[in-house]
Design a protein around this motif. Sequence first.
Motif, PDB file in Angstrom:
ATOM      1  N   ALA A   1      -5.977   1.356   0.863  1.00  0.00           N
ATOM      2  CA  ALA A   1      -5.695   2.745   0.461  1.00  0.00           C
ATOM      3  C   ALA A   1      -6.486   3.718   1.320  1.00  0.00           C
ATOM      4  N   LYS A   2      -7.716   3.375   1.667  1.00  0.00           N
ATOM      5  CA  LYS A   2      -8.506   4.253   2.538  1.00  0.00           C
ATOM      6  C   LYS A   2      -7.887   4.355   3.928  1.00  0.00           C
ATOM      7  N   GLU A   3      -7.388   3.222   4.450  1.00  0.00           N
ATOM      8  CA  GLU A   3      -6.770   3.239   5.774  1.00  0.00           C
ATOM      9  C   GLU A   3      -5.497   4.094   5.776  1.00  0.00           C
ATOM     10  N   PHE A   4      -4.665   3.884   4.722  1.00  0.00           N
ATOM     11  CA  PHE A   4      -3.440   4.699   4.648  1.00  0.00           C
ATOM     12  C   PHE A   4      -3.765   6.173   4.483  1.00  0.00           C
ATOM     13  N   THR A   5      -4.851   6.450   3.774  1.00  0.00           N
ATOM     14  CA  THR A   5      -5.225   7.853   3.601  1.00  0.00           C
ATOM     15  C   THR A   5      -5.644   8.457   4.922  1.00  0.00           C
ATOM     16  N   ARG A   6      -6.388   7.684   5.731  1.00  0.00           N
ATOM     17  CA  ARG A   6      -6.781   8.186   7.047  1.00  0.00           C
ATOM     18  C   ARG A   6      -5.565   8.346   7.978  1.00  0.00           C
ATOM     19  N   GLY A   7      -4.530   7.515   7.731  1.00  0.00           N
ATOM     20  CA  GLY A   7      -3.303   7.615   8.544  1.00  0.00           C
ATOM     21  C   GLY A   7      -2.304   8.595   7.964  1.00  0.00           C
ATOM     22  N   LYS A   8      -2.684   9.335   6.985  1.00  0.00           N
ATOM     23  CA  LYS A   8      -1.832  10.335   6.364  1.00  0.00           C
ATOM     24  C   LYS A   8      -0.599   9.723   5.705  1.00  0.00           C
ATOM     25  N   ASN A   9      -0.698   8.423   5.346  1.00  0.00           N
ATOM     26  CA  ASN A   9       0.401   7.744   4.660  1.00  0.00           C
ATOM     27  C   ASN A   9       0.067   7.729   3.173  1.00  0.00           C
ATOM     28  N   LYS A  10       0.371   8.826   2.528  1.00  0.00           N
ATOM     29  CA  LYS A  10       0.013   9.010   1.123  1.00  0.00           C
ATOM     30  C   LYS A  10       0.750   8.038   0.217  1.00  0.00           C
ATOM     31  N   LYS A  11       2.037   7.788   0.471  1.00  0.00           N
ATOM     32  CA  LYS A  11       2.825   6.920  -0.388  1.00  0.00           C
ATOM     33  C   LYS A  11       2.277   5.489  -0.394  1.00  0.00           C
ATOM     34  N   ALA A  12       1.931   4.975   0.775  1.00  0.00           N
ATOM     35  CA  ALA A  12       1.393   3.606   0.870  1.00  0.00           C
ATOM     36  C   ALA A  12       0.032   3.511   0.189  1.00  0.00           C
ATOM     37  N   ALA A  13      -0.746   4.591   0.330  1.00  0.00           N
ATOM     38  CA  ALA A  13      -2.068   4.590  -0.301  1.00  0.00           C
ATOM     39  C   ALA A  13      -1.938   4.547  -1.814  1.00  0.00           C
ATOM     40  N   ILE A  14      -0.922   5.286  -2.328  1.00  0.00           N
ATOM     41  CA  ILE A  14      -0.717   5.281  -3.780  1.00  0.00           C
ATOM     42  C   ILE A  14      -0.271   3.904  -4.253  1.00  0.00           C
TER      43      ILE A  14
ATOM     44  N   LYS B   1     -11.757  -9.618  -5.446  1.00  0.00           N
ATOM     45  CA  LYS B   1     -11.586  -9.530  -3.993  1.00  0.00           C
ATOM     46  C   LYS B   1     -10.278  -8.802  -3.646  1.00  0.00           C
ATOM     47  N   LYS B   2      -9.215  -9.155  -4.370  1.00  0.00           N
ATOM     48  CA  LYS B   2      -7.932  -8.497  -4.112  1.00  0.00           C
ATOM     49  C   LYS B   2      -8.014  -7.006  -4.409  1.00  0.00           C
ATOM     50  N   MET B   3      -8.680  -6.665  -5.494  1.00  0.00           N
ATOM     51  CA  MET B   3      -8.821  -5.246  -5.839  1.00  0.00           C
ATOM     52  C   MET B   3      -9.609  -4.512  -4.760  1.00  0.00           C
ATOM     53  N   GLY B   4     -10.671  -5.140  -4.249  1.00  0.00           N
ATOM     54  CA  GLY B   4     -11.441  -4.510  -3.167  1.00  0.00           C
ATOM     55  C   GLY B   4     -10.613  -4.339  -1.912  1.00  0.00           C
ATOM     56  N   ALA B   5      -9.747  -5.326  -1.647  1.00  0.00           N
ATOM     57  CA  ALA B   5      -8.885  -5.226  -0.463  1.00  0.00           C
ATOM     58  C   ALA B   5      -7.886  -4.085  -0.600  1.00  0.00           C
ATOM     59  N   GLU B   6      -7.312  -3.893  -1.775  1.00  0.00           N
ATOM     60  CA  GLU B   6      -6.376  -2.786  -1.994  1.00  0.00           C
ATOM     61  C   GLU B   6      -7.072  -1.439  -1.822  1.00  0.00           C
ATOM     62  N   VAL B   7      -8.315  -1.346  -2.226  1.00  0.00           N
ATOM     63  CA  VAL B   7      -9.062  -0.098  -2.039  1.00  0.00           C
ATOM     64  C   VAL B   7      -9.239   0.199  -0.554  1.00  0.00           C
ATOM     65  N   GLU B   8      -9.570  -0.825   0.243  1.00  0.00           N
ATOM     66  CA  GLU B   8      -9.735  -0.630   1.687  1.00  0.00           C
ATOM     67  C   GLU B   8      -8.421  -0.205   2.349  1.00  0.00           C
TER      68      GLU B   8
END
Length: 219
Positions: free
Chosen positions: A47-60, A38-45
């Motif tokens: 990362a997708k949100e940060f990617t849509r917000g152009k926050n590359k560092k947070a997504a990584i 569940k935690k791993m799935g949450a981190e993936v979600e």
Amino acid sequence: MFNRMFGKPKQETNALATLDKLNETLEMLEKKEKVLLKKMGAEVEKAKEFTRGKNKKAAIQCLKRKKLYEQQIEQLGNFQLRIHDQMILLEGAKATTETVDALRTGASAMKAMQKATNIDDVDKTMDEINEQTENMKQIQEALSAPIGAAADFDEDELEAELEELEGAELEEQLLQPATTAPAAPVQVPAGRQPTRPVPAKHTSKEEDELAALQAEMAL
């Protein structure tokens, strides 16, 4: 029997306790694995949100945490596999031990029965049975033997007399005339009276001679 009286053997009790402990540990690892998934799935979600917000560092950073969770999940999987192997080995050893114990119990019971039933006792019992059987046979023969006046009869004379009676009976049957079957009744039509046969006329000897002389003269 001894298990019912004194409880299960200590070795078997330890094996059952170990299996219970392994099952508990396996359930705990499975629960942790579900939490990590569940935690791993949450981190993936995230990362997708940060990617849509152009926050590359947070997504990584989210993906790094995801990798850590993956490593822990893989480690938990290895732990579960080892526990499964241990449970299989322990269950096999338990079955082997139970089989050996059963065979040992059977051998002890067989030995006890053989000790209780000695071959000499069996031979003695069979001799007694044979002796009693022979005694009973002699008693039956004694009871069936003729006594008193019947014991003085000569069997040969009785058989000769019986043969004479059989010969006389056969001779009497041969001398009897053969019986003729009764004549079948004559069916008379209704309304008609049967005619009585005319009795043959009896002639005297003189009349027969006269008739013969007349016949010669006519010739």
